[in-house]
Scaffold this motif. Structure first.
Motif, short mmCIF file in Angstrom:
data_model
loop_
_atom_site.label_atom_id
_atom_site.label_comp_id
_atom_site.label_asym_id
_atom_site.label_seq_id
_atom_site.Cartn_x
_atom_site.Cartn_y
_atom_site.Cartn_z
N SER A 1 38.61 36.56 51.55
CA SER A 1 39.04 36.81 52.97
C SER A 1 38.95 35.83 53.90
N LEU A 2 38.80 34.75 53.48
CA LEU A 2 38.99 33.50 54.52
C LEU A 2 40.36 33.05 54.81
N PRO A 3 40.66 32.27 55.91
CA PRO A 3 41.77 31.84 56.18
C PRO A 3 42.32 30.91 55.26
N GLY A 4 43.64 30.62 54.99
CA GLY A 4 44.11 29.81 53.86
C GLY A 4 43.69 28.41 53.74
N GLY B 1 34.45 30.94 45.21
CA GLY B 1 33.51 31.72 45.38
C GLY B 1 33.05 32.23 46.74
N GLU B 2 31.87 32.76 46.88
CA GLU B 2 31.27 33.36 47.99
C GLU B 2 30.91 32.18 48.95
N LEU B 3 31.16 32.52 50.35
CA LEU B 3 30.44 31.76 51.56
C LEU B 3 29.51 32.38 51.99
N LYS B 4 28.05 31.81 52.01
CA LYS B 4 27.01 32.47 52.58
C LYS B 4 26.94 31.81 54.08
N VAL B 5 26.76 32.61 54.81
CA VAL B 5 26.68 32.37 56.53
C VAL B 5 25.23 32.78 56.95
N ILE C 1 36.71 27.89 63.74
CA ILE C 1 35.21 28.40 63.89
C ILE C 1 35.05 28.63 65.26
N LYS C 2 35.38 27.73 66.21
CA LYS C 2 35.33 28.09 67.61
C LYS C 2 35.93 29.32 68.05
N LYS C 3 37.08 29.71 67.48
CA LYS C 3 37.55 30.97 67.82
C LYS C 3 36.81 32.06 67.36
N LEU C 4 35.99 31.96 66.11
CA LEU C 4 35.06 32.95 65.61
C LEU C 4 33.94 33.17 66.52
N VAL C 5 33.56 32.13 67.08
CA VAL C 5 32.37 32.11 67.82
C VAL C 5 32.85 32.72 69.28
N ARG C 6 33.79 32.48 69.71
CA ARG C 6 34.16 33.41 70.86
C ARG C 6 34.19 34.84 70.62
N ASP C 7 34.81 35.14 69.51
CA ASP C 7 35.11 36.51 69.13
C ASP C 7 33.69 36.95 69.03
N MET C 8 32.76 36.48 68.41
CA MET C 8 31.33 36.96 68.05
C MET C 8 30.87 37.11 69.31
#
Length: 164
Positions: free
Chosen positions: A62-65, A73-77, A142-149
């Motif tokens: 589900s992550l960007p290419g 595998g899994e990314l734990k955040v 990640i900067k975009k993800l933070v803004r979305d968050m």
């Protein structure tokens, strides 16, 4: 090299009500009611303070290419939001984020302050990904993800206060 960012979100409610929401364990439990095991709350900082720590696992598919190329595998955040007490018309906080799978570090100073009849949430921070060649590109994602968050946080607070 870490990428810096600054974001702000207007919130249509008075600062005391927004701060009370952000430091209310009931609000956070409601946000995570479908996955309570992903949330840890710490109220040991005293009245009007709270640290909410959220943990999640994200499938590499589900992550960007670009990110999938360096993660298998899994990314734990993990994300931790800390809020100090309201002091007049202002409260200071901090947001930290990290992950396993890729060496990422997010550090933000946050300020919630009164603005007219509403509030403003301001973040000043940095994101650093220590991966040669593609780290800078992932930092931009990640900067975009933070803004979305931050926008999702604003929406959740406004919905909570609108429903109360």
């Amino acid at each position: 090299m870490a990428k810096r960012f600054e974001y702000s979100e207007d919130i249509g409610y008075p600062v005391d009500r927004v701060h009370a929401t952000l430091t209310d364990p009931v609000f956070w439990r409601h946000r995570f009611e479908e996955a309570p095991e992903k949330l840890t709350l710490d109220e040991s900082g005293g009245p009007g303070t709270l640290t909410a720590t959220m943990r999640d696992s994200i499938s590499a598919s589900s992550l960007p290419g670009l990110v999938r190329k360096v993660v298998s595998g899994e990314l734990k955040v993990e994300r931790a939001d800390e809020w100090g007490p309201l002091d007049g018309n202002r409260a200071d906080g901090r947001i930290r984020g990290s992950s396993t799978g890729i060496p990422v570090r997010i550090e933000c100073a946050s300020v919630l302050r009164a603005s007219g009849e509403g509030s403003v949430l301001e973040l000043i921070g940095s994101v650093e990904v220590k991966i040669p060649l593609v780290g800078g590109q992932i930092e931009s994602l990640i900067k975009k993800l933070v803004r979305d968050m931050v926008g999702q946080d604003r929406d959740a607070v406004e919905k909570w206060l609108g429903d109360s």
